[in-house]
Write an enzyme that holds these catalytic residues in place. Structure first.
Site, PDB file in Angstrom:
ATOM      1  N   ASN A   1       0.851  -1.174   0.000  1.00 35.63           N
ATOM      2  CA  ASN A   1       0.000   0.000   0.000  1.00 35.63           C
ATOM      3  C   ASN A   1       0.894   1.234   0.000  1.00 35.63           C
ATOM      4  O   ASN A   1       1.356   1.695   1.037  1.00 35.63           O
ATOM      5  CB  ASN A   1      -0.919  -0.010   1.224  1.00 35.63           C
ATOM      6  CG  ASN A   1      -1.947  -1.120   1.157  1.00 35.63           C
ATOM      7  OD1 ASN A   1      -2.920  -1.028   0.427  1.00 35.63           O
ATOM      8  ND2 ASN A   1      -1.690  -2.188   1.908  1.00 35.63           N
ATOM      9  N   GLU A   2       1.156   1.738  -1.193  1.00 37.43           N
ATOM     10  CA  GLU A   2       2.091   2.840  -1.380  1.00 37.43           C
ATOM     11  C   GLU A   2       1.438   4.184  -1.038  1.00 37.43           C
ATOM     12  O   GLU A   2       0.224   4.255  -0.810  1.00 37.43           O
ATOM     13  CB  GLU A   2       2.572   2.856  -2.835  1.00 37.43           C
ATOM     14  CG  GLU A   2       3.318   1.604  -3.272  1.00 37.43           C
ATOM     15  CD  GLU A   2       4.759   1.554  -2.786  1.00 37.43           C
ATOM     16  OE1 GLU A   2       5.092   2.275  -1.829  1.00 37.43           O
ATOM     17  OE2 GLU A   2       5.550   0.794  -3.373  1.00 37.43           O
TER      18      GLU A   2
END
Length: 639
Positions: A162-163
């Site tokens: 989850n950037e």
């Protein structure tokens, strides 16, 4: 009272944090909690549903779980696992696959039912991924949700993949990887260009549903992002900050990963301190930098307004503190890294005697010597010391394939031009060409190609050391075996490396050792090389009297620099010496312009080195010290 003090200490922290002395102890704690959960579920006939992570961080946890299975009989037959993520596209048996990672680091060594193992499928056609991700979520729900989710954290602040920009309610999905994330993975893929641009990951919303969440982080490389995640404002730019909204989360850190948290980095801001000399030095330097005034211009108001009133009261007046710390820092500056002969050395970083020392400089890669301490290296030679340099590894992984071919082509054409028999060389060249044309990302080179690349780097190291003035007989090419083994398997035993190091140390019996203390190196080679040196010295200390009089100095340079308060010896460089150091670095032509593994800093090594040493000099100048062109910094390791 203790509870009140703890709350005051952690008032900057927005979620629970537990800090352990080192990652081994921390990992054992996490593994123990997982084992307790599994046993508790076994007692009630239920499954334990675990969310698992990959990467370096959880490896020690998995090793401890394997030990608990083998030695304590911990069974995993009631365990169901869901992994956080997988690269896309990715075949399950590829070297970089998280399926393979989990098998090699946990599943192949425990009694888990493989039907209970779930890792995102990186082989699916693109059009099937959305439905697959919904099914992944459904399977987690069918199991009653995750009992425990373990996490690492990336330097972008990502959890799973989850950037930055991820939504807090996101589910399992296909994502695009951040550029820094891909840079960090470049080593595993044989270059950033080979790292997939996408991945399948559990979402932050999925992670939040777990009944317990443990985020782990080890070493100083993670310290800056840990500070942001724990003490920063909630932001999509640092997805880990979303965890501040959960009452089920705990961060488990080693001391290095926690080192930038306020209670450790600037403890005077949160509690009364025991003011030893090291803490006073750190605090006064911090205060000078905070108020933008040289040390000797700091006043009582500066102390009182910045959390240091206790220091002013207990150790004041403040001008006396200023003078003492100013002198302490000034005494770190020395143009005589080997000690100044016939001088009072009570206030100098190095001993005056013996006036001519045997100095041994360990260089993990063939260019670390001149990049990190080239000016000091040359000064030791110029001042008459017997200087040896030991290149611990060949560095042959960091040479471009076409450079290797170019060198062999030169030798081939040269032998033809002087009518020498080049039949054997021609067959080697053909084998190299054929291998390179079909070479897969991160595939180990054939022996002939490794040899050529190693010889290229050896020749460059010789040229650099000769330029510094070192005698040929004082150059030692150790070729530590762990470096070659690491290309095909994870080294677990370093005995041969340690013994080779012991042999060299016994041969030279140095008065001074310089070793790389730059553990931000993305290869990990610096840390391994340093640990080998320490173990060799530890063993020699029991039998060799000379070890008692041997001082070990750590240098940095290519990847990071010491903080000013840590520095114990600061060697100033003139403009001419900076230029000469640059020319020494230029001898390493294979590393110029575009090195194979540059890390996230895209500048050439000589530029990095000059900027770091210039910034150290500027920092000394801001504190009120003399103004120098550049400064190389060292910290003494007391063993």
């Amino acid at each position: 009272m203790r509870r009140l003090n703890l709350l005051e200490e952690t008032r900057f922290e927005k979620l629970p944090v537990t800090v352990f002395p080192n990652q081994k102890v921390a990992a054992k704690e996490v593994a123990g909690r997982i084992a307790n959960l599994i046993r508790k579920k076994q007692a009630t006939g239920e499954n334990a549903v675990l969310g698992l992570a990959t990467g370096v961080t959880p490896i020690d946890v998995y090793q401890e779980l394997i030990r608990l299975h083998r030695e304590d009989g911990l069974s995993f037959k009631n365990v169901v696992t869901f992994n956080l993520d997988e690269y896309y596209p990715m075949k399950p048996f590829a070297e970089q696959s998280y399926v393979r990672f989990m098998n090699e680091n946990l599943f192949d060594y425990i009694d888990i039912d493989k039907a209970n193992v779930h890792v995102p499928d990186g082989t699916l056609p693109l059009e099937q991924i959305q439905q697959y991700c919904l099914e992944y979520e459904r399977k987690i729900s069918e199991q009653g949700g995750l009992d425990l989710q373990i996490l690492g954290i990336g330097r972008t602040g990502h959890i799973g993949f989850n950037e930055p920009g991820s939504a807090p309610n996101s589910g399992t999905r296909l994502v695009t990887l951040d550029d820094l994330t891909r840079s960090d993975a470049a080593r595993d893929f044989g270059g950033k260009e080979n790292v997939p641009t996408k991945a399948i990951t559990m979402g932050i919303g999925t992670i939040f549903k777990a009944r317990e969440i443990i985020l782990m982080a080890w070493n100083t490389k993670k310290a800056p992002i840990i500070k942001k995640a724990v003490e920063g404002e909630i932001s999509s730019e640092v997805p880990a900050t979303y965890l501040q909204q959960s009452d089920k989360v705990e961060f488990i850190l080693d001391q290095d990963a926690a080192s930038e948290l306020t209670r450790f980095n600037t403890p005077w801001l949160v509690r009364d301190c025991v003011w030893d000399e090291a803490l006073i030095k750190k605090a006064v330097i911090w205060l000078s930098d905070t108020v933008k005034r040289p040390i000797l211009k700091l006043v009582e108001e500066d102390y009182n307004n910045n959390g240091m009133a206790q220091l002013a009261t207990e150790r004041g007046p403040v001008y006396d503190i200023n003078i003492r710390i100013f002198n302490l820092i000034q005494h770190t500056i020395s143009g005589w890294p080997g000690g100044k002969p016939d001088a009072d050395d009570s206030q100098r970083p190095e001993r005056a005697t013996p006036s001519s020392k045997r100095c041994l400089l360990f260089s993990p890669h063939p260019d670390d010597d001149v990049i990190s301490m080239g000016g000091t290296f040359m000064r030791l030679v110029d001042q008459g010391h017997e200087v040896h340099v030991a290149y611990q590894t060949s560095g042959n992984t960091a040479v471009w394939d076409d450079d290797a071919l170019r060198y062999v082509e030169f030798v081939r054409d040269f032998t033809k031009s002087i009518s020498c028999d080049s039949t054997g060389l021609e067959s080697i060249y053909t084998a190299m060409r054929q291998f390179i044309e079909s070479k897969q990302p991160n595939q180990p080179d054939i022996p002939e190609l490794q040899t050529v690349k190693g010889l290229i780097r050896k020749g460059e190291a010789i040229a650099g050391a000769r330029f510094a003035g070192v005698l040929d007989e004082n150059m030692h090419f150790m070729a530590l075996p762990f470096y070659e083994r690491a290309k095909v398997e994870k080294p677990r035993n370093y005995e041969d490396d340690i013994n080779l190091t012991i042999d060299l140390l016994q041969k030279i019996k140095p008065h001074q050792i310089y070793a790389a203390g730059d553990f931000a190196d993305p290869h990990g080679t610096h840390k391994v090389c340093f640990d080998i040196i320490l173990e060799a010295l530890k063993r020699l200390k029991t039998t060799e009297k000379w070890v008692e009089d041997c001082w070990l100095w750590l240098y940095r340079g290519a990847w990071q620099e010491f903080d000013i308060h840590e520095i114990e010896m600061a060697v100033p460089l003139s403009p001419k010496q900076v230029l000469k150091k640059r020319y020494a670095i230029f001898k390493h032509q294979s590393q110029k312009d575009r090195p194979v593994f540059p890390g996230e800093d895209k500048r050439e090594f000589w530029v990095r080195a000059e900027e770091r040493t210039r910034e150290t000099a500027r920092a000394y100048d801001r504190l009120g010290m003399a103004e120098y062109e550049a400064i190389e910094a060292f910290v003494r390791w007391r063993f």
